[in-house]
Design a protein around this motif. Structure first.
Motif, short mmCIF file in Angstrom:
data_model
loop_
_atom_site.label_atom_id
_atom_site.label_comp_id
_atom_site.label_asym_id
_atom_site.label_seq_id
_atom_site.Cartn_x
_atom_site.Cartn_y
_atom_site.Cartn_z
N GLY A 110 0.83 -1.20 0.00
CA GLY A 110 0.00 0.00 0.00
C GLY A 110 0.86 1.25 0.00
N GLY A 111 0.28 2.36 0.44
CA GLY A 111 0.99 3.64 0.41
C GLY A 111 1.92 3.83 1.58
N CYS A 112 2.75 2.85 1.84
CA CYS A 112 3.73 2.88 2.94
C CYS A 112 5.05 2.38 2.37
N GLY A 113 6.14 3.09 2.61
CA GLY A 113 7.43 2.71 2.06
C GLY A 113 8.07 1.56 2.79
N SER A 114 7.36 0.47 2.87
CA SER A 114 7.78 -0.69 3.68
C SER A 114 8.27 -1.85 2.84
N CYS A 115 8.67 -1.60 1.60
CA CYS A 115 9.12 -2.69 0.73
C CYS A 115 10.24 -3.49 1.37
N TRP A 116 11.11 -2.82 2.13
CA TRP A 116 12.23 -3.50 2.80
C TRP A 116 11.74 -4.59 3.74
N ALA A 117 10.62 -4.32 4.43
CA ALA A 117 10.06 -5.31 5.35
C ALA A 117 9.46 -6.49 4.59
N PHE A 118 8.80 -6.21 3.47
CA PHE A 118 8.20 -7.28 2.67
C PHE A 118 9.28 -8.16 2.05
N SER A 119 10.37 -7.55 1.60
CA SER A 119 11.48 -8.32 1.06
C SER A 119 12.10 -9.22 2.13
N THR A 120 12.33 -8.65 3.29
CA THR A 120 12.88 -9.42 4.41
C THR A 120 12.00 -10.60 4.76
N VAL A 121 10.71 -10.33 4.90
CA VAL A 121 9.77 -11.36 5.32
C VAL A 121 9.65 -12.47 4.26
N ALA A 122 9.60 -12.11 2.99
CA ALA A 122 9.48 -13.13 1.94
C ALA A 122 10.68 -14.07 1.94
N ALA A 123 11.88 -13.51 2.15
CA ALA A 123 13.07 -14.35 2.22
C ALA A 123 13.03 -15.26 3.45
#
Length: 359
Positions: free
Chosen positions: A156-169
């Motif tokens: 969504g409209g939150c710059g949290s891509c780093w968290a999603f990348s971390t979690v997916a790995a």
């Protein structure tokens, strides 16, 4: 007519009709036709239909609707013009079609290069690469087919891509080690990993891996659901919640496609890319070939690699912009380009979590 000629004519007919089907299917995916582009009136009708489909709240606000229509029209012109000249990938209308590109970048990126591990003096990067001596790599791998990839999520409209990348790995290595695919909490990272990372203002995957180790693991998505905004770190309710842990993380050697493939053959890998190109905003399918630079601003997760039937080599990447974007939320990014940093800089900063214990 002799048999050989009959077979040849059949193959020519089959090829022509098959190609025609592919072209018409692609056009259908775009959600518009030449008739929609014929006039301002038909474009406005297309915009109304798109806005209704995407539940846009401004249809009853004339001023906002007018502004959004102009942005929509400009984006559609970019999509049409790009699809006329690109051969390997194509663009399409999606939920971002009423967003100016600068607005999109502010809301949907989030890898924070200000504190990346290339320049940091308060963090020591991993010196070990456990897959260094791996040989005989498979020709292709897709961790989705091996059950190590959860459904695509939406930051969504939150710059949290780093968290999603971390979690997916993390979800990937947990499945590889335990056999269980568990959706983990990005929100816990956003709320609780605050020493080096900055929630919706951006972060870095390596710092996040280090924080997970210090936290003793991550809770599940169900226990700590995503809210699309920063919050306070929430304690576990009703006693200690189930956590999925990792031992640490390792960095993939910088600017090495071979090293990334070695790691990918064993587990999903967090990577950073320059995600701010306009084509990425509207990517619909195919093997993406740019244009894009190498100024890292977006965290994603590599979940495989392969080669298309016509010889295009690619890295399969899971994004966090929802399943309606791209190829059901994924993108194939061209590899073997001759650029050591990789397309969009994807070889500059890759890392993966390590895990040896089944809890």
């Amino acid at each position: 007519m002799n048999i050989r000629l009959s077979v040849l004519l059949f193959l020519i007919f089959f090829t022509i009709t098959s190609c025609g089907f592919a072209i018409s299917s692609r056009a259908k995916d775009f959600g518009y036709s030449s008739a929609d582009l014929a006039s301002e009136e038909t474009l406005l009708n297309l915009f109304h239909s798109w806005a209704a489909t995407n539940n846009k709240p401004y249809l009853n606000s004339p001023d906002t609707k007018s502004t959004k229509f102009e942005v929509f029209k400009d984006n559609l012109n970019h999509i049409v013009a790009t699809n006329k000249r690109r051969k390997s990938h194509w663009l399409g209308l999606n939920a971002f079609a009423d967003m100016a590109h600068d607005e999109f970048k502010r809301n949907y990126l989030g890898f924070n290069p200000k504190k990346n591990l290339l320049t940091s003096t308060d963090h020591t990067t991993s010196k070990i690469f456990m897959y260094e001596n791996v040989t005989n790599l498979p020709k292709s791998i897709d961790w989705r087919r091996k059950g190590a990839v959860t459904p695509v999520k939406n930051q969504g409209g939150c710059g949290s891509c780093w968290a999603f990348s971390t979690v997916a790995a993390m979800e990937g290595i947990n499945q590889v080690v335990t056999g269980n695919l568990t959706s983990l909490s990005e929100q816990e990272l956003i709320d609780c990993d605050i020493e080096f990372d900055e929630g919706c203002s951006g972060g870095t995957m390596d710092y996040a891996f280090a924080s997970v180790v210090a936290m003793g693991g991550l809770r599940t998505e169900q226990d700590y659901p995503y809210t699309m905004e920063e919050g306070s770190c929430q304690p576990a309710k009703g006693g200690e919640a189930k956590r999925v842990s990792i031992n640490g993380y390792e960095d993939v050697p910088k600017n090495s496609e071979e090293s990334l493939l070695k790691a990918l053959a064993h587990q999903p890998v967090s990577i950073a890319i320059e995600g701010s190109d306009r084509d990425l905003q509207f990517y619909k399918g195919g093997v993406f070939e740019g244009p894009c630079g190498t100024e890292l601003d977006h965290g994603v997760t590599a979940v495989g690699y392969g080669t298309t039937f016509d010889g295009r080599k690619y890295i399969l990447v899971k994004n966090s912009w929802g399943p309606e974007w791209g190829e059901q939320g994924f993108i194939r990014m061209r590899r073997n380009t001759g650029n050591v940093e990789g397309l969009c800089g994807m070889y500059k900063m890759a890392s993966y979590p390590t895990k040896t214990k089944p809890y």
